[in-house]
Design an enzyme around this catalytic site. Sequence first.
Site, PDB file in Angstrom:
ATOM      1  N   ASN A  33      12.374-109.263 -96.191  1.00 32.19           N
ATOM      2  CA  ASN A  33      12.829-108.476 -95.024  1.00 32.19           C
ATOM      3  C   ASN A  33      12.334-109.746 -93.818  1.00 32.19           C
ATOM      4  OD1 ASN A  33       9.797-108.598 -94.650  1.00 32.19           O
ATOM      5  ND2 ASN A  33       9.882-106.659 -93.918  1.00 32.19           N
ATOM      6  N   SER A 124      -4.963-109.988-106.302  1.00 33.09           N
ATOM      7  CA  SER A 124      -5.872-110.861-105.504  1.00 33.09           C
ATOM      8  C   SER A 124      -7.421-110.853-106.077  1.00 33.09           C
ATOM      9  CB  SER A 124      -5.870-110.624-104.149  1.00 33.09           C
ATOM     10  OG  SER A 124      -6.644-111.017-103.236  1.00 33.09           O
ATOM     11  N   TYR A 149      -6.901-104.775 -96.446  1.00 34.50           N
ATOM     12  CA  TYR A 149      -5.882-105.770 -97.274  1.00 34.50           C
ATOM     13  C   TYR A 149      -6.307-105.813 -98.717  1.00 34.50           C
ATOM     14  CZ  TYR A 149      -4.339-109.724 -99.952  1.00 34.50           C
ATOM     15  OH  TYR A 149      -3.902-110.516-100.842  1.00 34.50           O
ATOM     16  N   LYS A 153      -4.543-103.927-102.367  1.00 30.35           N
ATOM     17  CA  LYS A 153      -4.597-104.665-103.674  1.00 30.35           C
ATOM     18  C   LYS A 153      -5.209-103.791-105.012  1.00 30.35           C
ATOM     19  CE  LYS A 153      -2.259-108.119-102.645  1.00 30.35           C
ATOM     20  NZ  LYS A 153      -0.596-108.255-102.942  1.00 30.35           N
ATOM     21  N   ASN A 198      -3.470-117.575 -90.349  1.00 33.81           N
ATOM     22  CA  ASN A 198      -4.871-116.715 -90.880  1.00 33.81           C
ATOM     23  C   ASN A 198      -5.636-117.077 -91.900  1.00 33.81           C
ATOM     24  OD1 ASN A 198      -4.918-114.165 -89.166  1.00 33.81           O
ATOM     25  ND2 ASN A 198      -2.904-114.199 -89.867  1.00 33.81           N
ATOM     26  N   GLY A 297     -14.852-108.963 -92.869  1.00 36.01           N
ATOM     27  CA  GLY A 297     -14.181-109.179 -94.192  1.00 36.01           C
ATOM     28  C   GLY A 297     -14.112-110.032 -95.036  1.00 36.01           C
TER      29      GLY A 297
END
Length: 341
Positions: A33, A124, A149, A153, A198, A297
Amino acid sequence: MAKILVTGGTGYIGSHTVVELFNAGYEVVIVDNLSNSEAAILNQIEKITGKKPEHEFFDLCDEAKVQDFLSRHTDITGIIHFAAYKAVGESVQLPLKYYKNNLYSLINILESLDRKMNFVFSSSCTVYGQPEVLPVTEDAPVQKAESPYGNTKQICEEILTDYCNINKDLSVISLRYFNPVGAHETGLIGELPIGVPNCLVPFITQSAIGKRGPITVYGNDYNTPDGSAVRDYIHVVDLAKAHVSAIKRLESAAAEDNYEVFNLGTGKGTSVLEVINAFESSTGETLNYTIGARRPGDVEQVWGDVTKSSNLLGWSAALGIEEMMKSAWKWEKYIAANPFN
């Protein structure tokens, strides 16, 4: 050869995997997309391989479009699913965005499958959280995720595990990779984040070329040799080749179970400061960096045991941190001179 659907195929890892699939003789169709990539990447893939992949641009969270796509493309025998939001820091600030996109896209694909399918999932090392033992193996317990995030996963792996239990027509390999960096040796494709990067290496290269200000090293008080966080950095080309190896393993039906997990990394930890030093030594560029607070995180240190991938996939990383930095810098200079927009 078989036709493989690559979701997120104009993205960073996806585009490199499309190149390696073409090199291995596969046909490829991309769905993306363009939320974090450029359509121009299709032309770059063609420059490298001589082939322009078939493609459709739509959102995999649109259930009707996913069903329509798979009903039309009955010759697809394998799927490599990259499409997902991936920024750890952003996921902490916008958790619902990550849960909605990363989970719905996977569920829509699975619900739309009406035939036998080989499926490679882009997972991941974040599923391990901060491992209790290093290097971390595939048998290590999955820790509480440090970010939304990472949690997506974990949940996606659980969804695939549960679905494989009741659908033996689906054969899945989840690839838990560590930190992909670098670019194709031609310098024609690489990591191209929209907005402020990031991830460490694209911020390094953008800082070096003058697009960004000083680099922030998030924390220098970790329990690591130099105080900065440690990761297992893997060259994106090595990573892409591993996806081809995974598809071939699924095609061979060599596994006893229809769901398998593999680590993809170098098996070696490298600190943030070591990455900065490697960039400077391999490119001759001097970086301006400052030390900042730890980032929410982030885990302290993680690197993988990749013995299983070597033994069963017949794959191992071949490129080191110097090649990673050189190729990333080559790509940054290319895109600065040849912007897509």
